[in-house]
Structure formats: structure tokens, C-alpha cells
Design an enzyme around this catalytic site. Sequence first.
Site, PDB file in Angstrom:
ATOM      1  N   CYS A  14       0.824  -1.213   0.000  1.00 59.98           N
ATOM      2  CA  CYS A  14       0.000   0.000   0.000  1.00 59.98           C
ATOM      3  C   CYS A  14       0.860   1.267   0.000  1.00 59.98           C
ATOM      4  O   CYS A  14       0.459   2.290  -0.555  1.00 59.98           O
ATOM      5  CB  CYS A  14      -0.955   0.002   1.187  1.00 59.98           C
ATOM      6  SG  CYS A  14      -0.164  -0.259   2.769  1.00 59.98           S
ATOM      7  N   HIS A 119      -1.806   0.607   6.755  1.00 60.22           N
ATOM      8  CA  HIS A 119      -2.356   0.939   5.438  1.00 60.22           C
ATOM      9  C   HIS A 119      -2.173   2.421   5.127  1.00 60.22           C
ATOM     10  O   HIS A 119      -2.417   3.294   5.977  1.00 60.22           O
ATOM     11  CB  HIS A 119      -3.849   0.585   5.381  1.00 60.22           C
ATOM     12  CG  HIS A 119      -4.452   0.850   4.027  1.00 60.22           C
ATOM     13  ND1 HIS A 119      -4.040   0.194   2.896  1.00 60.22           N
ATOM     14  CD2 HIS A 119      -5.421   1.729   3.633  1.00 60.22           C
ATOM     15  CE1 HIS A 119      -4.738   0.623   1.850  1.00 60.22           C
ATOM     16  NE2 HIS A 119      -5.573   1.566   2.277  1.00 60.22           N
ATOM     17  N   ASN A 134      -7.569   5.695  -2.798  1.00 57.97           N
ATOM     18  CA  ASN A 134      -7.284   4.524  -1.966  1.00 57.97           C
ATOM     19  C   ASN A 134      -7.130   3.289  -2.854  1.00 57.97           C
ATOM     20  O   ASN A 134      -7.998   2.984  -3.697  1.00 57.97           O
ATOM     21  CB  ASN A 134      -8.435   4.321  -0.976  1.00 57.97           C
ATOM     22  CG  ASN A 134      -8.084   3.340   0.134  1.00 57.97           C
ATOM     23  OD1 ASN A 134      -7.227   2.478  -0.028  1.00 57.97           O
ATOM     24  ND2 ASN A 134      -8.754   3.474   1.267  1.00 57.97           N
TER      25      ASN A 134
END
Length: 348
Positions: A14, A119, A134
Amino acid sequence: MESIFHEKQEGSLCAQHCLNNLLQGEYFSPVELSSIAHQLDEEERMRMAEGGVTSEDYRTFLQQPSGNMDDSGFFSIQVISNALKVWGLELILFNSPEYQRLRIDPINERSFICNYKEHWFTVRKLGKQWFNLNSLLTGPELISDTYLALFLAQLQQEGYSIFVVKGDLPDCEADQLLQMIRVQQMHRPKLIGEELAQLKEQRVHKTDLERVLEANDGSGMLDEDEEDLQRALALSRQEIDMEDEEADLRRAIQLSMQGSSRNISQDIPQTSGTNLTSEELRKRREAYFEKQQQQQKQQQQQQQGDLSGQSSHPCERPTTSSGALGSDLATQEAEAGGLLEPRSLSLQ
């Protein structure tokens, strides 16, 4: 929105997706971020060695795993910060007292990096509109200007750390295009896990439907209702055939009786033919023939009495003999059995 660069989640990378979505291109790879993490680890080791390589703190530091990366692909905020320094960009904590004293409206910033636990994701302004990039989403999510402050406040309540990206971001096609036009989003993107679950459920339903259709489409197999209908039609045809045979037999007997004497209708009671079976018809015919034989015997006796009374007239003969009577009786039996055409019963 096709011009917007959006990397989707792969493994635990991520941090890589966050940086590339921020910069709008494939600027960093796991290898490059790992190199930055190793460099940070070495700098930390050298600082710890200043206190003595034989110290307990140094030996403990060497035994601990890296705090800047792990085997899953996670990278720390220090790695992200150092990666952005290459582009002259700086991270400032959004909810820090120093930044809050500046009283800057979030809408006047250019981008944010958000982190919760392990994250990372980017919220960036492209053209004149804000987008949530995202990597866990199936695509970019449009955020209105009025919703941006509320969105960031909600993230803070959920425990996210938010960083403001300061500096000039590299030029990108999406930013240039969206400076001229504004986009509208009819449906918000879903989380990747939700989309996969929905697709799996659709495939399961489709498989079940195909299985049912294949089962109903088997060759040589009839539906239960169709089988019942076929049986009912077969029974109906059998009943019609039986009724036709009985009707033919009744017509034959009636034709054979048309030539009988006028007393026949009085001797044989009238019965509706629709309720007579073949056995009943046979018994009625036998009774009729017995009645005829009795009448013939009575006629013979009467004729013999007439002959004895006419013996004084030798030239006259009876018009009927016993042989003729026997012949007529045989003829009537043949007619009753349907062997000869019916004719009127007469005495010769």
C-alpha cells in the site's frame, strides 16, 4: 476518469500504491523502497554504534527486526517521507498544533497522505476536484469540496494519521485535463473485497441456474404434467374405441331386428343402448331368438290344424311348409348375427 492513474492493492504494497497514486505514475517499485528502508536501517545502526558496539542497547538493536520494512511489503512513514524528498516534497502532520495554528482550509491544499495501522492511501486534488485514490477501491472516488473537511474529520475519528503534502507535485495528464473540465460520478466505487464477493456470488447463482436448466433439458425425459397428459389421452382413446365397438354391435342387432314382425317391439323392452354391455346384448339376442322359435312352433301347430280342417279340398295346399319355416328361421338367425341383409319377415 480514465486519465487518472490509480494503482489497486497488491499484497501489502500500500505504501508503493500511495506514492504512485500521489505522483500519478509508476515512480516507485518495491525494490527502490526496500533500498531506502535499508539505508534508513544503516543510519540508525550507525547512530546506535556511537554509544559503543559492546553496549547492551546496540546488541538489542541488532537482534530486533527492521522498523522500516518487513517481508510482507510494509514500509514506514520514514521510507515514504524520504521517497518524497527526492521530488522536493515534505510531509506535515495535519492534526499537529503547529499546522492547526496556521488555520489553513483543507480545500486550499493539494494532497494528503492518510495512514491507519499499516495501510496508506492518498487523497489528491486533480484539476479543480478532489479524489480519494485509496488502492483498496476499485477506482478513484470523487470527493466534493464541501465534503472534504468532513471526510478528513471522519478519518481522524477512526484513528487515521493524516499528513499534508507540501511542495510542487510533478505535472500529470489527469491534472491538466481536469483543469478544463469537471467530471461527475454516478456510482461510487466499491472496495475490492466487496466487488470480488459480489462477482463470486453471481458466478454461484449462474452455475446453479445452468445446472437446473441442464437437468430440465435432458433428452427422453418428460415433465410429470406431460406424462400425466399422455396417460390421460391414451385412456381416453381406449374408452372411445370400446364405445365405438359397442355402438357398432348395437347397430348390427338393430338392423337385424328391422325385418321382424310388428310384435317384436312389444316383446322386447326398450332399453337405452348407452348402458348395455356386450354381454347384456348377447343375452337379449338369445331371448329374442327363443321368442321367435316359440312363435314359429305356435304357427306350425295352427297350420297343421288348418290342414286337417281343409282335407275336403285336395286342390288347395298350405302356402308354407315346415321346411320353409326352418329356412326362414335360419335366415332370421343370420340376419340377427349380421351375416345377411335384413329383410321383412313374410310367409310364402
